[in-house]
Write a protein that holds these residues in place. Structure first.
Motif, PDB file in Angstrom:
ATOM      1  N   VAL A  10      11.940  39.708 -23.290  1.00  0.00           N
ATOM      2  CA  VAL A  10      11.735  38.739 -22.224  1.00  0.00           C
ATOM      3  C   VAL A  10      10.896  37.631 -22.840  1.00  0.00           C
ATOM      4  CG1 VAL A  10      10.694  38.293 -19.963  1.00  0.00           C
ATOM      5  CG2 VAL A  10      11.866  40.461 -20.390  1.00  0.00           C
ATOM      6  N   TYR A  11      11.261  36.391 -22.558  1.00  0.00           N
ATOM      7  CA  TYR A  11      10.563  35.272 -23.168  1.00  0.00           C
ATOM      8  C   TYR A  11      10.213  34.218 -22.133  1.00  0.00           C
ATOM      9  CZ  TYR A  11      15.278  33.322 -23.019  1.00  0.00           C
ATOM     10  OH  TYR A  11      16.509  32.897 -22.595  1.00  0.00           O
ATOM     11  N   LEU A  12       9.138  33.505 -22.420  1.00  0.00           N
ATOM     12  CA  LEU A  12       8.660  32.445 -21.547  1.00  0.00           C
ATOM     13  C   LEU A  12       8.653  31.141 -22.340  1.00  0.00           C
ATOM     14  CD1 LEU A  12       7.319  31.631 -18.828  1.00  0.00           C
ATOM     15  CD2 LEU A  12       5.121  32.070 -19.940  1.00  0.00           C
ATOM     16  N   LEU A  13       9.337  30.143 -21.821  1.00  0.00           N
ATOM     17  CA  LEU A  13       9.349  28.821 -22.431  1.00  0.00           C
ATOM     18  C   LEU A  13       8.474  27.890 -21.601  1.00  0.00           C
ATOM     19  CD1 LEU A  13      13.172  28.445 -23.197  1.00  0.00           C
ATOM     20  CD2 LEU A  13      11.372  29.417 -24.654  1.00  0.00           C
ATOM     21  N   HIS A  14       7.653  27.121 -22.274  1.00  0.00           N
ATOM     22  CA  HIS A  14       6.761  26.154 -21.635  1.00  0.00           C
ATOM     23  C   HIS A  14       7.319  24.762 -21.907  1.00  0.00           C
ATOM     24  CE1 HIS A  14       2.863  24.396 -20.422  1.00  0.00           C
ATOM     25  NE2 HIS A  14       3.154  23.501 -21.355  1.00  0.00           N
ATOM     26  N   PHE A  15       7.536  23.980 -20.831  1.00  0.00           N
ATOM     27  CA  PHE A  15       8.078  22.628 -20.977  1.00  0.00           C
ATOM     28  C   PHE A  15       6.974  21.659 -21.384  1.00  0.00           C
ATOM     29  CE2 PHE A  15      11.277  23.751 -17.374  1.00  0.00           C
ATOM     30  CZ  PHE A  15      11.909  24.645 -18.216  1.00  0.00           C
ATOM     31  N   ASP A  16       7.323  20.680 -22.218  1.00  0.00           N
ATOM     32  CA  ASP A  16       6.343  19.688 -22.679  1.00  0.00           C
ATOM     33  C   ASP A  16       5.783  18.864 -21.525  1.00  0.00           C
ATOM     34  OD1 ASP A  16       6.778  20.604 -25.239  1.00  0.00           O
ATOM     35  OD2 ASP A  16       8.085  18.931 -25.814  1.00  0.00           O
ATOM     36  N   ARG A  17       6.588  18.661 -20.504  1.00  0.00           N
ATOM     37  CA  ARG A  17       6.121  18.030 -19.264  1.00  0.00           C
ATOM     38  C   ARG A  17       6.970  18.595 -18.133  1.00  0.00           C
ATOM     39  NH1 ARG A  17       9.447  13.669 -21.260  1.00  0.00           N
ATOM     40  NH2 ARG A  17      10.842  12.950 -19.590  1.00  0.00           N
ATOM     41  N   PRO A  18       6.467  18.566 -16.916  1.00  0.00           N
ATOM     42  CA  PRO A  18       7.232  19.130 -15.802  1.00  0.00           C
ATOM     43  C   PRO A  18       8.545  18.387 -15.559  1.00  0.00           C
ATOM     44  CG  PRO A  18       4.946  18.808 -15.163  1.00  0.00           C
ATOM     45  CD  PRO A  18       5.130  18.125 -16.492  1.00  0.00           C
ATOM     46  N   TYR A  19       9.512  19.123 -15.086  1.00  0.00           N
ATOM     47  CA  TYR A  19      10.754  18.535 -14.593  1.00  0.00           C
ATOM     48  C   TYR A  19      10.803  18.877 -13.114  1.00  0.00           C
ATOM     49  CZ  TYR A  19      15.574  17.400 -13.711  1.00  0.00           C
ATOM     50  OH  TYR A  19      16.714  16.858 -13.185  1.00  0.00           O
ATOM     51  N   GLU A  20      10.569  17.873 -12.279  1.00  0.00           N
ATOM     52  CA  GLU A  20      10.413  18.080 -10.845  1.00  0.00           C
ATOM     53  C   GLU A  20       9.356  19.165 -10.649  1.00  0.00           C
ATOM     54  OE1 GLU A  20      14.221  18.411  -8.908  1.00  0.00           O
ATOM     55  OE2 GLU A  20      14.902  16.543  -9.806  1.00  0.00           O
ATOM     56  N   HIS A  21       9.714  20.309 -10.093  1.00  0.00           N
ATOM     57  CA  HIS A  21       8.728  21.371  -9.859  1.00  0.00           C
ATOM     58  C   HIS A  21       8.615  22.350 -11.030  1.00  0.00           C
ATOM     59  CE1 HIS A  21      12.492  23.359  -8.952  1.00  0.00           C
ATOM     60  NE2 HIS A  21      11.867  24.501  -9.128  1.00  0.00           N
ATOM     61  N   ALA A  22       9.559  22.301 -11.959  1.00  0.00           N
ATOM     62  CA  ALA A  22       9.638  23.316 -13.023  1.00  0.00           C
ATOM     63  C   ALA A  22       8.787  22.943 -14.231  1.00  0.00           C
ATOM     64  CB  ALA A  22      11.089  23.495 -13.452  1.00  0.00           C
ATOM     65  N   ARG A  23       8.015  23.930 -14.688  1.00  0.00           N
ATOM     66  CA  ARG A  23       7.214  23.761 -15.907  1.00  0.00           C
ATOM     67  C   ARG A  23       7.503  24.847 -16.933  1.00  0.00           C
ATOM     68  NH1 ARG A  23       1.136  23.252 -14.546  1.00  0.00           N
ATOM     69  NH2 ARG A  23       1.596  25.161 -13.437  1.00  0.00           N
ATOM     70  N   HIS A  24       8.262  25.866 -16.517  1.00  0.00           N
ATOM     71  CA  HIS A  24       8.538  27.014 -17.378  1.00  0.00           C
ATOM     72  C   HIS A  24       9.950  27.541 -17.128  1.00  0.00           C
ATOM     73  CE1 HIS A  24       4.156  27.026 -16.841  1.00  0.00           C
ATOM     74  NE2 HIS A  24       4.149  27.403 -18.116  1.00  0.00           N
ATOM     75  N   TYR A  25      10.418  28.338 -18.098  1.00  0.00           N
ATOM     76  CA  TYR A  25      11.663  29.071 -17.945  1.00  0.00           C
ATOM     77  C   TYR A  25      11.413  30.472 -18.489  1.00  0.00           C
ATOM     78  CZ  TYR A  25      16.386  30.740 -18.620  1.00  0.00           C
ATOM     79  OH  TYR A  25      17.537  31.499 -18.579  1.00  0.00           O
ATOM     80  N   CYS A  26      11.839  31.471 -17.761  1.00  0.00           N
ATOM     81  CA  CYS A  26      11.720  32.859 -18.198  1.00  0.00           C
ATOM     82  C   CYS A  26      13.122  33.439 -18.321  1.00  0.00           C
ATOM     83  CB  CYS A  26      10.904  33.647 -17.167  1.00  0.00           C
ATOM     84  SG  CYS A  26      10.641  35.380 -17.619  1.00  0.00           S
ATOM     85  N   GLY A  27      13.380  34.110 -19.431  1.00  0.00           N
ATOM     86  CA  GLY A  27      14.693  34.707 -19.657  1.00  0.00           C
ATOM     87  C   GLY A  27      14.584  35.998 -20.433  1.00  0.00           C
ATOM     88  N   TRP A  28      15.749  36.626 -20.649  1.00  0.00           N
ATOM     89  CA  TRP A  28      15.848  37.876 -21.398  1.00  0.00           C
ATOM     90  C   TRP A  28      16.936  37.696 -22.442  1.00  0.00           C
ATOM     91  CZ3 TRP A  28      19.815  41.192 -22.553  1.00  0.00           C
ATOM     92  CH2 TRP A  28      19.471  42.438 -23.075  1.00  0.00           C
ATOM     93  N   ALA A  29      16.750  38.285 -23.601  1.00  0.00           N
ATOM     94  CA  ALA A  29      17.758  38.201 -24.656  1.00  0.00           C
ATOM     95  C   ALA A  29      17.765  39.471 -25.489  1.00  0.00           C
ATOM     96  CB  ALA A  29      17.489  37.007 -25.558  1.00  0.00           C
ATOM     97  N   ALA A  30      18.953  39.894 -25.854  1.00  0.00           N
ATOM     98  CA  ALA A  30      19.080  41.012 -26.794  1.00  0.00           C
ATOM     99  C   ALA A  30      18.677  40.531 -28.189  1.00  0.00           C
ATOM    100  CB  ALA A  30      20.504  41.551 -26.796  1.00  0.00           C
ATOM    101  N   ASN A  31      19.006  39.268 -28.509  1.00  0.00           N
ATOM    102  CA  ASN A  31      18.640  38.662 -29.784  1.00  0.00           C
ATOM    103  C   ASN A  31      17.953  37.333 -29.480  1.00  0.00           C
ATOM    104  OD1 ASN A  31      18.730  36.961 -32.137  1.00  0.00           O
ATOM    105  ND2 ASN A  31      20.142  38.438 -33.043  1.00  0.00           N
ATOM    106  N   LEU A  32      16.647  37.307 -29.526  1.00  0.00           N
ATOM    107  CA  LEU A  32      15.880  36.132 -29.131  1.00  0.00           C
ATOM    108  C   LEU A  32      16.193  34.927 -30.009  1.00  0.00           C
ATOM    109  CD1 LEU A  32      13.782  34.817 -27.323  1.00  0.00           C
ATOM    110  CD2 LEU A  32      12.015  35.699 -28.873  1.00  0.00           C
TER     111      LEU A  32
END
Length: 96
Positions: A10-32
Motif C-alpha cells: 500500500v502506498y501513499l503519494l503526496h501531491f506537490d500542491r493540492p488539486y481542488e480538495h485532493a492532496r494525496h493518493y493511496c493505492g495498492w500494488a503487487a509491484n510498486l
C-alpha cells in the motif's frame, strides 16, 4: 484464495500542491515500481492523470509492505490521508 489475501504494497503519494480538495493518493500494488511507472505515464488512476495534466507533481511519501487490498481500504476509510503522511509532518508510528 481471496483477492484480499494477496500481499503487496500500500502506498501513499503526496501531491506537490493540492488539486481542488485532493492532496494525496493511496493505492495498492503487487509491484510498486511498475505501478509508479504507470502513474508517471498518466495511466492507472484517473486522479493522477488529471493532476499530471494540471502540471502537479507528486512524490512517494509512505509505504506499508506485506499489505493486502483490505489494508488499503482500511487506510482509505480512516480518512484524512494527511494524518499518515510524513511529508505533511506526521511521524509514522513504529510497528512492533
Amino acid at each position: 484464495m481471496s483477492g484480499n489475501a494477496i500481499t503487496g504494497t500500500v502506498y501513499l503519494l503526496h501531491f506537490d500542491r493540492p488539486y481542488e480538495h485532493a492532496r494525496h493518493y493511496c493505492g495498492w500494488a503487487a509491484n510498486l515500481t511498475e505501478r509508479l511507472v504507470e502513474h508517471k505515464a498518466g495511466r492507472g488512476a484517473r486522479l493522477l492523470a488529471v493532476i499530471g495534466n494540471a502540471g502537479i507533481g507528486w512524490q512517494l511519501a509512505r509505504t506499508w509492505t506485506e499489505a493486502t487490498r483490505g489494508r488499503e481500504r482500511q487506510i482509505k476509510r480512516q480518512g484524512g490521508l494527511s494524518r499518515c503522511c510524513p511529508v505533511c509532518g506526521v511521524t509514522p508510528r513504529a510497528v512492533h
